[in-house]
Design a protein around this motif. Structure first.
Motif, PDB file in Angstrom:
ATOM      1  N   UNK A 108      29.037  69.677  28.063  1.00 21.73           N
ATOM      2  CA  UNK A 108      30.416  69.773  28.516  1.00 21.73           C
ATOM      3  C   UNK A 108      30.645  70.670  29.716  1.00 21.73           C
ATOM      4  N   UNK A 109      29.571  71.210  30.286  1.00 23.19           N
ATOM      5  CA  UNK A 109      29.743  72.128  31.422  1.00 23.19           C
ATOM      6  C   UNK A 109      30.422  71.465  32.605  1.00 23.19           C
ATOM      7  N   UNK A 110      30.015  70.257  32.943  1.00 23.37           N
ATOM      8  CA  UNK A 110      30.611  69.587  34.091  1.00 23.37           C
ATOM      9  C   UNK A 110      32.073  69.236  33.827  1.00 23.37           C
ATOM     10  N   UNK A 111      32.384  68.831  32.613  1.00 29.86           N
ATOM     11  CA  UNK A 111      33.783  68.543  32.261  1.00 29.86           C
ATOM     12  C   UNK A 111      34.627  69.809  32.388  1.00 29.86           C
ATOM     13  N   UNK A 112      34.085  70.942  31.967  1.00 34.40           N
ATOM     14  CA  UNK A 112      34.831  72.210  32.070  1.00 34.40           C
ATOM     15  C   UNK A 112      35.077  72.611  33.516  1.00 34.40           C
ATOM     16  N   UNK A 113      34.061  72.485  34.372  1.00 37.07           N
ATOM     17  CA  UNK A 113      34.285  72.880  35.765  1.00 37.07           C
ATOM     18  C   UNK A 113      35.223  71.904  36.466  1.00 37.07           C
ATOM     19  N   UNK A 114      35.165  70.619  36.097  1.00 39.14           N
ATOM     20  CA  UNK A 114      36.117  69.663  36.673  1.00 39.14           C
ATOM     21  C   UNK A 114      37.530  69.990  36.199  1.00 39.14           C
ATOM     22  N   UNK A 115      37.678  70.329  34.936  1.00 37.69           N
ATOM     23  CA  UNK A 115      38.993  70.715  34.415  1.00 37.69           C
ATOM     24  C   UNK A 115      39.519  71.942  35.153  1.00 37.69           C
ATOM     25  N   UNK A 116      38.657  72.904  35.384  1.00 40.95           N
ATOM     26  CA  UNK A 116      39.066  74.090  36.127  1.00 40.95           C
ATOM     27  C   UNK A 116      39.517  73.759  37.531  1.00 40.95           C
ATOM     28  N   UNK A 117      38.801  72.857  38.178  1.00 45.64           N
ATOM     29  CA  UNK A 117      39.160  72.414  39.525  1.00 45.64           C
ATOM     30  C   UNK A 117      40.518  71.730  39.524  1.00 45.64           C
ATOM     31  N   UNK A 118      40.704  70.766  38.642  1.00 43.04           N
ATOM     32  CA  UNK A 118      41.969  70.027  38.582  1.00 43.04           C
ATOM     33  C   UNK A 118      43.125  70.975  38.266  1.00 43.04           C
ATOM     34  N   UNK A 119      42.903  71.893  37.352  1.00 40.92           N
ATOM     35  CA  UNK A 119      43.957  72.848  37.011  1.00 40.92           C
ATOM     36  C   UNK A 119      44.315  73.732  38.202  1.00 40.92           C
ATOM     37  N   UNK A 120      43.323  74.138  38.974  1.00 39.02           N
ATOM     38  CA  UNK A 120      43.609  74.933  40.170  1.00 39.02           C
ATOM     39  C   UNK A 120      44.408  74.121  41.182  1.00 39.02           C
ATOM     40  N   UNK A 121      44.035  72.865  41.352  1.00 37.07           N
ATOM     41  CA  UNK A 121      44.742  72.023  42.327  1.00 37.07           C
ATOM     42  C   UNK A 121      46.192  71.778  41.922  1.00 37.07           C
ATOM     43  N   UNK A 122      46.469  71.800  40.650  1.00 32.11           N
ATOM     44  CA  UNK A 122      47.815  71.497  40.151  1.00 32.11           C
ATOM     45  C   UNK A 122      48.557  72.732  39.631  1.00 32.11           C
ATOM     46  N   UNK A 123      48.017  73.914  39.875  1.00 28.37           N
ATOM     47  CA  UNK A 123      48.632  75.138  39.341  1.00 28.37           C
ATOM     48  C   UNK A 123      49.879  75.567  40.103  1.00 28.37           C
ATOM     49  N   UNK A 124      50.003  75.136  41.341  1.00 34.38           N
ATOM     50  CA  UNK A 124      51.116  75.594  42.163  1.00 34.38           C
ATOM     51  C   UNK A 124      50.864  76.950  42.789  1.00 34.38           C
ATOM     52  N   UNK A 125      49.673  77.510  42.593  1.00 36.13           N
ATOM     53  CA  UNK A 125      49.342  78.844  43.110  1.00 36.13           C
ATOM     54  C   UNK A 125      48.610  78.814  44.435  1.00 36.13           C
ATOM     55  N   UNK A 126      48.136  77.655  44.872  1.00 36.23           N
ATOM     56  CA  UNK A 126      47.264  77.597  46.045  1.00 36.23           C
ATOM     57  C   UNK A 126      47.712  76.543  47.050  1.00 36.23           C
ATOM     58  N   UNK A 127      47.328  76.796  48.304  1.00 32.40           N
ATOM     59  CA  UNK A 127      47.490  75.773  49.338  1.00 32.40           C
ATOM     60  C   UNK A 127      46.126  75.231  49.744  1.00 32.40           C
ATOM     61  N   UNK A 128      45.076  75.987  49.426  1.00 31.17           N
ATOM     62  CA  UNK A 128      43.711  75.523  49.667  1.00 31.17           C
ATOM     63  C   UNK A 128      42.796  76.118  48.599  1.00 31.17           C
ATOM     64  N   UNK A 129      41.658  75.478  48.418  1.00 30.47           N
ATOM     65  CA  UNK A 129      40.739  75.889  47.359  1.00 30.47           C
ATOM     66  C   UNK A 129      39.317  75.512  47.768  1.00 30.47           C
ATOM     67  N   UNK A 130      38.365  76.352  47.424  1.00 30.81           N
ATOM     68  CA  UNK A 130      36.945  76.063  47.654  1.00 30.81           C
ATOM     69  C   UNK A 130      36.342  75.623  46.322  1.00 30.81           C
ATOM     70  N   UNK A 131      35.901  74.368  46.224  1.00 31.27           N
ATOM     71  CA  UNK A 131      35.401  73.837  44.942  1.00 31.27           C
ATOM     72  C   UNK A 131      33.960  74.238  44.644  1.00 31.27           C
ATOM     73  N   UNK A 132      33.637  75.509  44.823  1.00 33.21           N
ATOM     74  CA  UNK A 132      32.267  76.007  44.658  1.00 33.21           C
ATOM     75  C   UNK A 132      31.754  75.828  43.227  1.00 33.21           C
ATOM     76  N   UNK A 133      32.564  76.163  42.236  1.00 34.01           N
ATOM     77  CA  UNK A 133      32.115  76.040  40.844  1.00 34.01           C
ATOM     78  C   UNK A 133      31.792  74.588  40.511  1.00 34.01           C
ATOM     79  N   UNK A 134      32.603  73.653  41.010  1.00 34.02           N
ATOM     80  CA  UNK A 134      32.327  72.240  40.747  1.00 34.02           C
ATOM     81  C   UNK A 134      31.049  71.802  41.455  1.00 34.02           C
ATOM     82  N   UNK A 135      30.903  72.173  42.715  1.00 34.62           N
ATOM     83  CA  UNK A 135      29.705  71.819  43.473  1.00 34.62           C
ATOM     84  C   UNK A 135      28.463  72.378  42.791  1.00 34.62           C
TER      85      UNK A 135
END
Length: 113
Positions: free
Chosen positions: A68-95
């Motif tokens: 489930x590691x990849x599912x967790x990092x993808x979830x973290x990425x999607x949550x960051x993109x939809x959090x309303x806290x950012x205008x840009x993000x580096x997807x390092x954890x997903x990569x």
């Protein structure tokens, strides 16, 4: 692992933003980034991960899988993109998560999505 845990922590918040967040390139990751943007803007998939529904479907005990590691990092990425806290993000954890699954993606050279 710290990046993976950091990304997984973001999975607790439901989608609050509009998802309009730019992704920084990590080397030649523009194809990856465009694919991630498309997946993130697929409502059923976005809701599945931001609502943590994926947790009941992940097989964490399969010795041949990624526990489930990849599912967790993808979830973290999607949550960051939809959090309303950012205008840009580096997807390092997903990569890095992808690289752990397949060493072909460990570097920063061009890989088609």
């Amino acid at each position: 692992v710290a990046e993976e845990d950091e990304a997984a922590d973001g999975a607790a918040a439901p989608a609050a933003g509009d998802g309009i967040v730019g992704l920084h390139n990590l080397g030649n990751t523009c194809y990856l980034n465009s694919s991630l943007q498309c997946l993130s803007h697929t409502p059923i998939l976005r809701d599945y991960f931001t609502g943590k529904h994926y947790l009941r479907d992940v097989n964490t005990t399969n010795p041949l899988g990624q526990q489930g590691r990849l599912a967790r990092v993808f979830a973290g990425l999607v949550c960051e993109l939809w959090s309303g806290r950012r205008t840009s993000y580096t997807p390092r954890a997903f990569k890095n998560g992808i690289a752990r699954c397949n060493e072909q993606f460990a570097g920063y050279e061009q890989n088609d999505a």
